[in-house]
Design a protein around this motif. Structure first.
Motif, PDB file in Angstrom:
ATOM      1  N   GLN A  75       0.848  -1.175   0.000  1.00 10.77           N
ATOM      2  CA  GLN A  75       0.000   0.000   0.000  1.00 10.77           C
ATOM      3  C   GLN A  75       0.892   1.236   0.000  1.00 10.77           C
ATOM      4  OE1 GLN A  75      -2.321  -0.741   3.569  1.00 10.77           O
ATOM      5  NE2 GLN A  75      -4.111  -1.159   2.305  1.00 10.77           N
ATOM      6  N   SER A  76       0.481   2.261  -0.710  1.00  8.95           N
ATOM      7  CA  SER A  76       1.273   3.483  -0.801  1.00  8.95           C
ATOM      8  C   SER A  76       0.514   4.653  -0.194  1.00  8.95           C
ATOM      9  CB  SER A  76       1.625   3.797  -2.256  1.00  8.95           C
ATOM     10  OG  SER A  76       2.452   2.799  -2.798  1.00  8.95           O
ATOM     11  N   LEU A  77       1.248   5.533   0.475  1.00  5.83           N
ATOM     12  CA  LEU A  77       0.716   6.789   0.972  1.00  5.83           C
ATOM     13  C   LEU A  77       1.433   7.901   0.223  1.00  5.83           C
ATOM     14  CD1 LEU A  77      -0.763   8.633   3.059  1.00  5.83           C
ATOM     15  CD2 LEU A  77       1.271   8.360   4.508  1.00  5.83           C
ATOM     16  N   VAL A  78       0.677   8.812  -0.373  1.00  3.38           N
ATOM     17  CA  VAL A  78       1.258   9.946  -1.089  1.00  3.38           C
ATOM     18  C   VAL A  78       0.982  11.206  -0.284  1.00  3.38           C
ATOM     19  CG1 VAL A  78       1.281  11.283  -3.217  1.00  3.38           C
ATOM     20  CG2 VAL A  78       0.960   8.794  -3.314  1.00  3.38           C
ATOM     21  N   VAL A  79       2.051  11.940   0.063  1.00  2.99           N
ATOM     22  CA  VAL A  79       1.930  13.188   0.823  1.00  2.99           C
ATOM     23  C   VAL A  79       2.485  14.320  -0.041  1.00  2.99           C
ATOM     24  CG1 VAL A  79       2.501  14.403   2.957  1.00  2.99           C
ATOM     25  CG2 VAL A  79       2.267  11.906   2.970  1.00  2.99           C
ATOM     26  N   LYS A  80       1.650  15.354  -0.271  1.00  6.32           N
ATOM     27  CA  LYS A  80       2.051  16.474  -1.125  1.00  6.32           C
ATOM     28  C   LYS A  80       2.071  17.770  -0.322  1.00  6.32           C
ATOM     29  CE  LYS A  80       0.176  14.372  -5.336  1.00  6.32           C
ATOM     30  NZ  LYS A  80      -0.732  14.538  -6.497  1.00  6.32           N
ATOM     31  N   LYS A  97       4.966   1.677   1.881  1.00  2.00           N
ATOM     32  CA  LYS A  97       5.585   2.614   0.942  1.00  2.00           C
ATOM     33  C   LYS A  97       4.951   3.987   1.079  1.00  2.00           C
ATOM     34  CE  LYS A  97       7.045   3.437  -3.800  1.00  2.00           C
ATOM     35  NZ  LYS A  97       7.194   2.921  -5.164  1.00  2.00           N
ATOM     36  N   ILE A  98       5.826   5.011   1.088  1.00  2.00           N
ATOM     37  CA  ILE A  98       5.377   6.398   1.185  1.00  2.00           C
ATOM     38  C   ILE A  98       6.073   7.200   0.092  1.00  2.00           C
ATOM     39  CG2 ILE A  98       5.238   8.448   2.657  1.00  2.00           C
ATOM     40  CD1 ILE A  98       5.621   6.519   5.065  1.00  2.00           C
ATOM     41  N   VAL A  99       5.312   8.073  -0.566  1.00  2.00           N
ATOM     42  CA  VAL A  99       5.881   8.994  -1.555  1.00  2.00           C
ATOM     43  C   VAL A  99       5.590  10.410  -1.072  1.00  2.00           C
ATOM     44  CG1 VAL A  99       5.969   9.690  -3.976  1.00  2.00           C
ATOM     45  CG2 VAL A  99       5.420   7.315  -3.389  1.00  2.00           C
ATOM     46  N   ALA A 100       6.649  11.226  -0.941  1.00  2.00           N
ATOM     47  CA  ALA A 100       6.489  12.589  -0.435  1.00  2.00           C
ATOM     48  C   ALA A 100       6.975  13.596  -1.467  1.00  2.00           C
ATOM     49  CB  ALA A 100       7.260  12.757   0.870  1.00  2.00           C
TER      50      ALA A 100
END
Length: 199
Positions: A75-80, A97-100
């Protein structure tokens, strides 16, 4: 000159290798740990697996066991960060998984109060102009060799001593203009954390 082609060998008659025997032994042991085989069944099948000569000997030993289940996708978390920035702190659910994206306002990811039992966390960072700051508890470590510093640079201030049972954060991506900082809590953050724990 024409010769007769050899008769094709039935796969069941082919000899198995040590690695193939070991793979079956591992599958049987796992099945017993899952409760699919009792100890007597396990012992009997292990004996047969270790002395198997052909595929015909091995195949029946796992025929009634389910095939290995592939792990679910991470699972991915996207933080903008956007214009005003974004922060994840306090208690929050940490995915694998995290994408920042730092955007203009920047992103701060604070792991100091999370309860995370994952062995590894993949963190993809894009500093953009606002930058990305990652704060991890003492005892956690980060691997940052896959980060391109960009113009903003990379600051890895994490101590290398990893405590047992803590996750490894694998950081990749680029610093962009704002840069990427990975560190432990500051003195002010530690005082704030202690106050919140005393409530």
């Amino acid at each position: 000159m024409t010769g007769e082609l050899p008769e094709p060998v039935n796969r069941n008659e082919l000899r198995v290798s040590h690695a193939e025997r070991e793979a079956v032994v591992e599958r049987l042991s796992k099945a017993a740990a899952e409760g699919r085989l009792d100890l007597a069944e396990l012992d009997a099948r292990l004996d047969r697996a270790l002395t198997a000569r052909t595929y015909a000997d091995l195949a029946p030993l796992t025929a009634d066991l389910p095939s290995e289940v592939l792990p679910a996708p991470k699972q991915s978390l996207v933080v903008k960060g956007g214009l005003s920035g974004a922060t994840r702190d306090g208690y929050w659910q940490v995915p694998a998984k995290i994408v920042a994206y730092g955007g203009t306002g920047g992103v701060k990811l604070d792991f100091t109060q999370v309860d995370c039992h994952l062995p590894e966390i993949e963190l993809e960072v894009h500093g953009d102009t606002g930058g990305v700051t990652v704060v991890i508890p003492d005892g956690w470590v980060a691997e940052t060799s896959e980060v391109e510093p960009g113009l903003g640079g990379l600051k890895d201030k994490v101590t290398p001593a990893r405590l047992p049972g803590t996750p490894l954060i694998r950081v990749s991506g680029n610093g962009g203009l704002g840069g990427v900082v990975v560190r432990h809590p500051s003195n002010w953050e530690r005082r704030k954390l202690r106050r919140s724990q005393q409530r």
